[in-house]
Motif scaffolding. Sequence first.
Motif, mmCIF file in Angstrom:
data_model
loop_
_atom_site.group_PDB
_atom_site.id
_atom_site.type_symbol
_atom_site.label_atom_id
_atom_site.label_comp_id
_atom_site.label_asym_id
_atom_site.label_seq_id
_atom_site.Cartn_x
_atom_site.Cartn_y
_atom_site.Cartn_z
ATOM 1 N N SER A 11 0.858 -1.234 0.097
ATOM 2 C CA SER A 11 -0.073 -0.015 0.023
ATOM 3 C C SER A 11 0.834 1.311 0.113
ATOM 4 O O SER A 11 2.038 1.093 0.037
ATOM 5 N N GLY A 12 0.162 2.229 0.074
ATOM 6 C CA GLY A 12 0.893 3.697 0.145
ATOM 7 C C GLY A 12 2.149 3.990 -0.986
ATOM 8 O O GLY A 12 2.008 3.508 -2.086
ATOM 9 N N LEU A 13 2.935 4.489 -0.303
ATOM 10 C CA LEU A 13 4.202 4.782 -1.154
ATOM 11 C C LEU A 13 4.917 3.424 -2.051
ATOM 12 O O LEU A 13 5.334 3.604 -3.045
ATOM 13 N N GLY A 14 4.864 2.425 -1.183
ATOM 14 C CA GLY A 14 5.318 1.167 -1.700
ATOM 15 C C GLY A 14 4.840 0.838 -3.025
ATOM 16 O O GLY A 14 5.267 0.267 -4.145
ATOM 17 N N ALA A 15 3.160 0.973 -2.872
ATOM 18 C CA ALA A 15 2.491 0.492 -4.106
ATOM 19 C C ALA A 15 2.757 1.523 -5.080
ATOM 20 O O ALA A 15 2.862 0.880 -6.344
ATOM 21 N N GLU A 16 2.849 2.715 -4.755
ATOM 22 C CA GLU A 16 3.195 3.646 -5.896
ATOM 23 C C GLU A 16 4.661 3.530 -6.516
ATOM 24 O O GLU A 16 4.578 3.552 -7.810
ATOM 25 N N PHE A 17 5.591 3.123 -5.799
ATOM 26 C CA PHE A 17 6.803 2.477 -6.473
ATOM 27 C C PHE A 17 6.600 1.815 -7.424
ATOM 28 O O PHE A 17 7.275 1.388 -8.499
ATOM 29 N N ALA A 18 5.889 0.784 -6.778
ATOM 30 C CA ALA A 18 5.628 -0.451 -7.794
ATOM 31 C C ALA A 18 4.937 -0.158 -9.038
ATOM 32 O O ALA A 18 5.463 -0.690 -10.199
ATOM 33 N N ARG A 19 3.867 0.709 -9.321
ATOM 34 C CA ARG A 19 3.405 1.206 -10.240
ATOM 35 C C ARG A 19 4.289 1.896 -11.268
ATOM 36 O O ARG A 19 4.259 1.825 -12.456
ATOM 37 N N GLN A 20 4.929 2.946 -10.641
ATOM 38 C CA GLN A 20 5.856 3.723 -11.428
ATOM 39 C C GLN A 20 7.040 2.974 -11.968
ATOM 40 O O GLN A 20 7.593 3.484 -13.250
ATOM 41 N N LEU A 21 7.595 2.175 -11.236
ATOM 42 C CA LEU A 21 9.002 1.444 -11.599
ATOM 43 C C LEU A 21 8.379 0.434 -12.762
ATOM 44 O O LEU A 21 8.992 0.106 -13.919
ATOM 45 N N ALA A 22 7.037 -0.246 -12.774
ATOM 46 C CA ALA A 22 6.585 -1.092 -13.747
ATOM 47 C C ALA A 22 6.280 -0.233 -14.880
ATOM 48 O O ALA A 22 6.611 -0.869 -16.201
ATOM 49 N N ALA A 23 5.675 0.736 -14.910
ATOM 50 C CA ALA A 23 5.568 1.734 -16.151
ATOM 51 C C ALA A 23 6.813 1.909 -16.833
ATOM 52 O O ALA A 23 6.938 2.287 -17.896
ATOM 53 N N ARG A 24 7.869 2.029 -15.919
ATOM 54 C CA ARG A 24 9.439 2.359 -16.779
ATOM 55 C C ARG A 24 9.912 1.051 -17.225
ATOM 56 O O ARG A 24 10.961 1.128 -17.542
ATOM 57 N N GLY A 25 9.394 -0.219 -17.205
ATOM 58 C CA GLY A 25 9.711 -1.035 -17.574
ATOM 59 C C GLY A 25 10.524 -2.057 -16.886
ATOM 60 O O GLY A 25 10.882 -3.042 -17.316
ATOM 61 N N ALA A 26 10.146 -2.121 -15.443
ATOM 62 C CA ALA A 26 10.880 -3.079 -14.460
ATOM 63 C C ALA A 26 9.935 -4.270 -14.182
ATOM 64 O O ALA A 26 8.622 -4.130 -13.964
ATOM 65 N N ASP A 27 10.305 -5.384 -14.068
ATOM 66 C CA ASP A 27 9.752 -6.446 -13.357
ATOM 67 C C ASP A 27 10.004 -6.263 -11.855
ATOM 68 O O ASP A 27 10.807 -5.481 -11.595
ATOM 69 N N LEU A 28 9.074 -6.895 -11.183
ATOM 70 C CA LEU A 28 9.105 -6.409 -9.734
ATOM 71 C C LEU A 28 9.222 -7.698 -8.900
ATOM 72 O O LEU A 28 8.403 -8.721 -9.084
ATOM 73 N N VAL A 29 9.488 -7.446 -7.676
ATOM 74 C CA VAL A 29 9.479 -8.301 -6.499
ATOM 75 C C VAL A 29 9.018 -7.399 -5.309
ATOM 76 O O VAL A 29 9.592 -6.740 -4.725
ATOM 77 N N LEU A 30 7.510 -7.860 -4.904
ATOM 78 C CA LEU A 30 7.066 -6.763 -4.053
ATOM 79 C C LEU A 30 6.925 -7.839 -2.838
ATOM 80 O O LEU A 30 6.687 -8.967 -2.563
ATOM 81 N N VAL A 31 7.375 -7.198 -1.532
ATOM 82 C CA VAL A 31 7.789 -7.610 -0.122
ATOM 83 C C VAL A 31 6.692 -6.952 0.830
ATOM 84 O O VAL A 31 6.737 -5.492 1.063
ATOM 85 N N ALA A 32 5.891 -7.776 1.449
ATOM 86 C CA ALA A 32 5.120 -7.442 2.715
ATOM 87 C C ALA A 32 4.526 -8.292 3.554
ATOM 88 O O ALA A 32 4.791 -9.523 3.148
ATOM 89 N N ARG A 33 3.843 -8.135 4.674
ATOM 90 C CA ARG A 33 3.212 -8.988 5.244
ATOM 91 C C ARG A 33 2.017 -9.742 4.798
ATOM 92 O O ARG A 33 1.644 -10.717 5.155
ATOM 93 N N ASP A 34 1.445 -8.840 4.186
ATOM 94 C CA ASP A 34 -0.100 -9.037 3.721
ATOM 95 C C ASP A 34 -0.165 -9.400 2.538
ATOM 96 O O ASP A 34 -0.188 -8.910 1.460
ATOM 97 N N ARG A 35 -0.632 -10.949 2.258
ATOM 98 C CA ARG A 35 -0.527 -11.493 0.983
ATOM 99 C C ARG A 35 -1.603 -10.890 0.063
ATOM 100 O O ARG A 35 -1.451 -10.821 -1.007
ATOM 101 N N ALA A 36 -2.744 -10.807 0.830
ATOM 102 C CA ALA A 36 -3.989 -10.427 0.152
ATOM 103 C C ALA A 36 -3.732 -9.177 -0.547
ATOM 104 O O ALA A 36 -4.092 -8.671 -1.659
ATOM 105 N N ALA A 37 -3.371 -8.186 0.077
ATOM 106 C CA ALA A 37 -2.821 -6.556 -0.319
ATOM 107 C C ALA A 37 -1.998 -6.720 -1.503
ATOM 108 O O ALA A 37 -1.785 -6.201 -2.622
ATOM 109 N N LEU A 38 -0.837 -7.584 -1.195
ATOM 110 C CA LEU A 38 0.177 -7.661 -2.218
ATOM 111 C C LEU A 38 -0.483 -8.394 -3.777
ATOM 112 O O LEU A 38 0.010 -7.910 -4.811
ATOM 113 N N ASP A 39 -1.261 -9.171 -3.584
ATOM 114 C CA ASP A 39 -1.650 -9.830 -4.588
ATOM 115 C C ASP A 39 -2.614 -8.839 -5.345
ATOM 116 O O ASP A 39 -2.702 -8.911 -6.674
#
Length: 252
Positions: free
Chosen positions: A12-40
């Motif tokens: 969520s928050g800044l972490g999720a936004e980093f994910a969106r913007q990095l993906a938009a720039r062409g990066a594949d992602l490894v997302l780390v957090a405690r909440d699997r449902a939210a990560l999914d």
Amino acid sequence: MARAALITGASSGLGAEFARQLAARGADLVLVARDRAALDVVAADVRETHGRRVEVLVADLLDDGELAAVEKRLRSGDIDVLVNNAGFGLDLRFEQNPIDDEVRHLRLHVEVAMRLTRAALPAMLERGSGRIVNVASVAGFVPRGTYGAAKGWLISFSRWANVVYRPRGVTVTAVCPGFVHTNFHERLGLAPGHEGVAPGLWLDAATVVREGLRAAARGRSVSVPSWRYALLVAGSRVLPDRVVVRAAARGR
């Protein structure tokens, strides 16, 4: 852009936004957090919107075994960008906070970021390229409880590391926002606008991340999104501590 980015606190928050913007720039992602449902949810959005590969790594970074698993993932060598974003806040009344909570807070903001950076660096240095983004705070520039102290460590470490490793192709950038419209404050039992903070000091996550990634791309040690906060940081260096502490006590 990077082949792959690992982001902590990505649910969520800044972490999720980093994910969106990095993906938009062409990066594949490894997302780390405690909440699997939210990560999914974040992962599904990125896959659908940007067509990038997304790996979900569920981990409590304060658990030694689960932290070790994330360190091992970083040492695999295919991570070009590390975003140390995981964190939480505590009440400013240090004398009332359980000391165990304070120790967990310190470990997550300092020890975990240090360990993950150490795990990522060797492969980046061997490759001669990489970016490490440490999500800090303007609180790190002012006397503001243990949160400010922890973020101050992260800023100082990033400034030093960027000088040392940038000539070898690896940049280290501390992104230092002020109050941001995310669920960070909700987890403290607060809602934006109920903290005595002027509306003009609230930032949106997209701007913070965009400016932070721009600073990292330019090899800068520190990014302070918004000229308002840049002025506040400059003022904190010349005003007496009692004035700065009183002003910084607004909000959490």
